[in-house]
Design a protein around this motif. Sequence first.
Motif, PDB file in Angstrom:
ATOM      1  N   LEU A  43       0.550  -5.294   5.871  1.00 50.62           N
ATOM      2  CA  LEU A  43       0.770  -5.197   4.752  1.00 50.62           C
ATOM      3  C   LEU A  43       1.239  -5.093   3.698  1.00 50.62           C
ATOM      4  O   LEU A  43       2.412  -5.598   3.194  1.00 50.62           O
ATOM      5  N   VAL A  44       1.520  -3.758   3.593  1.00 52.94           N
ATOM      6  CA  VAL A  44       1.540  -2.595   2.822  1.00 52.94           C
ATOM      7  C   VAL A  44       3.378  -2.597   3.209  1.00 52.94           C
ATOM      8  O   VAL A  44       4.360  -2.263   2.441  1.00 52.94           O
ATOM      9  N   ARG A  45       3.237  -2.206   4.551  1.00 52.83           N
ATOM     10  CA  ARG A  45       4.165  -1.735   5.099  1.00 52.83           C
ATOM     11  C   ARG A  45       5.998  -2.522   5.192  1.00 52.83           C
ATOM     12  O   ARG A  45       6.727  -2.859   5.440  1.00 52.83           O
ATOM     13  N   SER A  46       5.475  -3.837   5.228  1.00 51.77           N
ATOM     14  CA  SER A  46       5.622  -5.059   5.637  1.00 51.77           C
ATOM     15  C   SER A  46       5.865  -5.963   4.777  1.00 51.77           C
ATOM     16  O   SER A  46       7.337  -6.307   4.624  1.00 51.77           O
ATOM     17  N   SER A  47       5.435  -5.484   3.549  1.00 47.40           N
ATOM     18  CA  SER A  47       5.959  -6.354   2.266  1.00 47.40           C
ATOM     19  C   SER A  47       6.760  -6.399   1.166  1.00 47.40           C
ATOM     20  O   SER A  47       7.299  -6.965   0.341  1.00 47.40           O
ATOM     21  N   SER A  98      -8.169   4.540  -1.796  1.00 49.62           N
ATOM     22  CA  SER A  98      -8.901   4.521  -0.625  1.00 49.62           C
ATOM     23  C   SER A  98      -7.858   3.209   0.310  1.00 49.62           C
ATOM     24  O   SER A  98      -7.629   3.813   2.014  1.00 49.62           O
ATOM     25  N   LEU A  99      -6.613   2.543   0.083  1.00 54.72           N
ATOM     26  CA  LEU A  99      -6.211   1.808   0.640  1.00 54.72           C
ATOM     27  C   LEU A  99      -4.882   2.975   0.442  1.00 54.72           C
ATOM     28  O   LEU A  99      -3.838   3.108   2.336  1.00 54.72           O
ATOM     29  N   ARG A 100      -4.330   3.931  -0.379  1.00 55.25           N
ATOM     30  CA  ARG A 100      -3.028   4.904  -0.070  1.00 55.25           C
ATOM     31  C   ARG A 100      -3.935   5.621   0.698  1.00 55.25           C
ATOM     32  O   ARG A 100      -2.520   6.632   1.854  1.00 55.25           O
ATOM     33  N   ASP A 101      -4.917   5.806   1.111  1.00 51.66           N
ATOM     34  CA  ASP A 101      -5.627   6.942   1.643  1.00 51.66           C
ATOM     35  C   ASP A 101      -5.301   6.358   3.498  1.00 51.66           C
ATOM     36  O   ASP A 101      -4.388   6.985   4.470  1.00 51.66           O
ATOM     37  N   TRP A 102      -5.358   5.160   4.006  1.00 52.38           N
ATOM     38  CA  TRP A 102      -5.197   4.829   4.689  1.00 52.38           C
ATOM     39  C   TRP A 102      -3.472   4.677   5.508  1.00 52.38           C
ATOM     40  O   TRP A 102      -3.440   4.638   6.341  1.00 52.38           O
ATOM     41  N   VAL A 103      -2.686   3.638   4.241  1.00 55.13           N
ATOM     42  CA  VAL A 103      -1.349   4.443   4.341  1.00 55.13           C
ATOM     43  C   VAL A 103      -1.241   5.935   4.851  1.00 55.13           C
ATOM     44  O   VAL A 103      -0.162   5.773   5.437  1.00 55.13           O
ATOM     45  N   ARG A 104      -2.089   6.577   3.952  1.00 56.69           N
ATOM     46  CA  ARG A 104      -0.727   7.429   4.313  1.00 56.69           C
ATOM     47  C   ARG A 104      -1.237   8.531   5.711  1.00 56.69           C
ATOM     48  O   ARG A 104      -1.106   8.454   6.521  1.00 56.69           O
ATOM     49  N   CYS A 105      -2.612   8.228   5.769  1.00 56.23           N
ATOM     50  CA  CYS A 105      -3.001   8.573   7.171  1.00 56.23           C
ATOM     51  C   CYS A 105      -2.486   7.864   8.259  1.00 56.23           C
ATOM     52  O   CYS A 105      -2.547   8.689   9.277  1.00 56.23           O
ATOM     53  N   GLY A 106      -1.884   6.258   8.329  1.00 54.03           N
ATOM     54  CA  GLY A 106      -1.426   5.411   9.347  1.00 54.03           C
ATOM     55  C   GLY A 106      -1.569   4.990  10.479  1.00 54.03           C
ATOM     56  O   GLY A 106      -1.071   4.096  10.923  1.00 54.03           O
TER      57      GLY A 106
END
Length: 60
Positions: free
Chosen positions: A20-24, A41-49
């Motif tokens: 959602l972060v990447r496509s929105s 949490s969300l920032r870590d998830w996205v950073r980790c990929g």
Amino acid sequence: MGSKYTKRYSAEYRRDAIALVRSSGRTVTEVARELGVSLESLRDWVRCGQADCGEGTGAS
């Protein structure tokens, strides 16, 4: 050992949040508010990929 108040999210939920972060085209902050997930949490998830980041089998 985590806090007894720590929420656990499934790998599928994390994967969907990352997508959602990447496509929105919206910021991580906006998506975190919408989903009710902590910004950190969300920032870590996205950073980790990846949805299973930090929850591996223990192998280095």
